[in-house]
Enzyme design. Structure first.
Site, short mmCIF file in Angstrom:
data_model
loop_
_atom_site.label_atom_id
_atom_site.label_comp_id
_atom_site.label_asym_id
_atom_site.label_seq_id
_atom_site.Cartn_x
_atom_site.Cartn_y
_atom_site.Cartn_z
N HIS A 142 0.82 -1.22 0.00
CA HIS A 142 0.00 0.00 0.00
C HIS A 142 0.85 1.27 0.00
O HIS A 142 0.31 2.37 -0.13
CB HIS A 142 -1.03 -0.01 1.14
CG HIS A 142 -0.49 0.32 2.49
ND1 HIS A 142 -0.15 -0.63 3.42
CD2 HIS A 142 -0.25 1.51 3.08
CE1 HIS A 142 0.28 -0.03 4.52
NE2 HIS A 142 0.23 1.27 4.33
N SER A 198 4.30 2.16 8.17
CA SER A 198 3.97 1.09 7.24
C SER A 198 5.19 0.60 6.47
O SER A 198 6.03 1.40 6.06
CB SER A 198 2.96 1.58 6.20
OG SER A 198 1.69 1.65 6.76
N ASP A 257 -0.27 -7.60 1.46
CA ASP A 257 0.23 -6.21 1.48
C ASP A 257 1.76 -6.22 1.54
O ASP A 257 2.35 -5.79 2.52
CB ASP A 257 -0.38 -5.48 2.67
CG ASP A 257 -0.10 -3.99 2.65
OD1 ASP A 257 0.40 -3.49 1.62
OD2 ASP A 257 -0.38 -3.32 3.67
#
Ligand SMILES: *[C@@H]1O[C@H](CO)[C@@H](O)[C@H](O)[C@H]1NC(C)=O
Ligand SMILES: *[C@@H]1O[C@H](CO)[C@@H](O)[C@H](O)[C@H]1NC(C)=O
Ligand SMILES: *[C@@H]1O[C@H](CO)[C@@H](O)[C@H](O)[C@H]1NC(C)=O
Ligand SMILES: *[C@@H]1O[C@H](CO)[C@@H](O)[C@H](O)[C@H]1NC(C)=O
Ligand SMILES: *[C@@H]1O[C@H](CO)[C@@H](O)[C@H](O)[C@H]1NC(C)=O
Length: 249
Positions: free
Chosen positions: A67, A192, A108
């Site tokens: 992402h 992230s 992801d």
């Protein structure tokens, strides 16, 4: 496989100065010792102006979250994001997992191939991936990054921060490629793509966090689950060795 031209990004970026604010990232936890995590990679998206983290797994590859998107450059061997200039970055070719689902965050995971191999020195060193899909690991793990230090805020960090989290079984871990930890402490926005280190091995990738039943849940991608996909790319011989002799009629 989406392929970004290695040189394209560089020209656009001459004047960009990515960097965090003065606060320290990661919710809870502590400031890392400089140089203590030489696999840590700071990632800058030149399209969205967003930051992510990643980790070096070989001289040619960084792992991050899918992402974080594909228009990124990476900074190797840094501790503080202050005063960073784009000339300190390395261009990459992004290879997101082909089955990444941007609704469920399944798969992801993204590989970034460095356009030039990482130097190997005190400040830049790859981290180990699990040796097998079923490798056992300690539930006391370390997560780190330059992200936000408060939930739902954007207090990005200027220096690397880290916190120990405990892996737990929770209903928030909805697919076999997810690992979760619960509690207030953990990764925040901007963390992230960073590694979840258990023992000395990168067992997870920071993916998402949310509140479930009034408890904060952090979700990580389980690297062991994706080993065969990772190895199918990382262990591929260079193109010239794969080339087949051309046949003429
Ligand atoms: C960034 O690059 C400049 C010169 O291009 C250098 O002086 C500086 O030390 C570099 N900073 C880092 C953090 O590598
Ligand atoms: C998710 O992917 C779909 C299809 O590729 C795209 O239309 C949509 O904008 C994406 N959503 C997000 C949040 O990126
Ligand atoms: C986060 O940022 C907000 C707004 O800039 C500030 O009020 C707050 O003190 C910061 N929190 C920390 C822990 O630095
Ligand atoms: C934090 O986790 C790391 C990685 O598993 C471990 O090596 C370290 O001992 C832990 N530290 C604490 C204070 O629990
Ligand atoms: C939330 O908590 C309630 C009561 O403790 C429990 O019945 C329910 O299964 C929990 N929901 C989730 C999604 O964990």
């Amino acid at each position: 496989m989406s392929v970004l031209l290695c040189l394209g990004a560089f020209v656009l970026l001459q004047n960009v100065m990515p960097g965090g604010s003065m606060q320290h990232g990661i919710i809870g936890g502590r400031v890392s010792d400089p140089g203590s995590h030489p696999y840590m990679v700071y990632i800058y998206n030149w399209k969205t102006n967003e930051r992510c983290d990643g980790f070096l797994v070989s001289k040619d590859y960084v792992i991050t979250a899918a992402h974080c998107k594909t228009s990124v450059v990476v900074f190797l061997g840094i501790y503080s994001t202050e005063g960073l200039h784009i000339t300190n970055s390395t261009s990459v070719t992004a290879i997101p997992h082909p089955a990444y689902n941007n609704n469920t965050y399944e798969n992801d995971i993204m590989l970034l191939k460095l356009c030039k191999p990482a130097p190997r020195n005190k400040r830049v060193k790859p981290v180990a991936l699990p040796a097998s899909e079923n490798e056992e690991f300690s539930t006391n793990c370390l997560v780190m990054g330059w992200g936000s230090q408060e939930h739902n805020k954007r207090n990005l960090s200027s220096v690397l921060k880290e916190v120990n989290v405990t892996i737990s079984k929770t209903s928030a871990c909805t697919t076999p490629d997810m690992i979760c930890s619960e509690g207030f402490k953990g990764p925040g926005k901007g963390d992230s793509g960073g590694p979840l280190i258990c023992g000395n091995v990168a067992h997870g990738i920071v993916s998402s966090n949310f509140i479930l039943n009034k408890t904060f849940v952090s979700r990580y991608v389980r690297t062991a689950y994706h080993l065969s996909w990772i190895n199918s790319i990382i262990k591929k011989p260079p193109k010239d060795q794969r080339a087949q002799p051309r046949r003429f009629p």
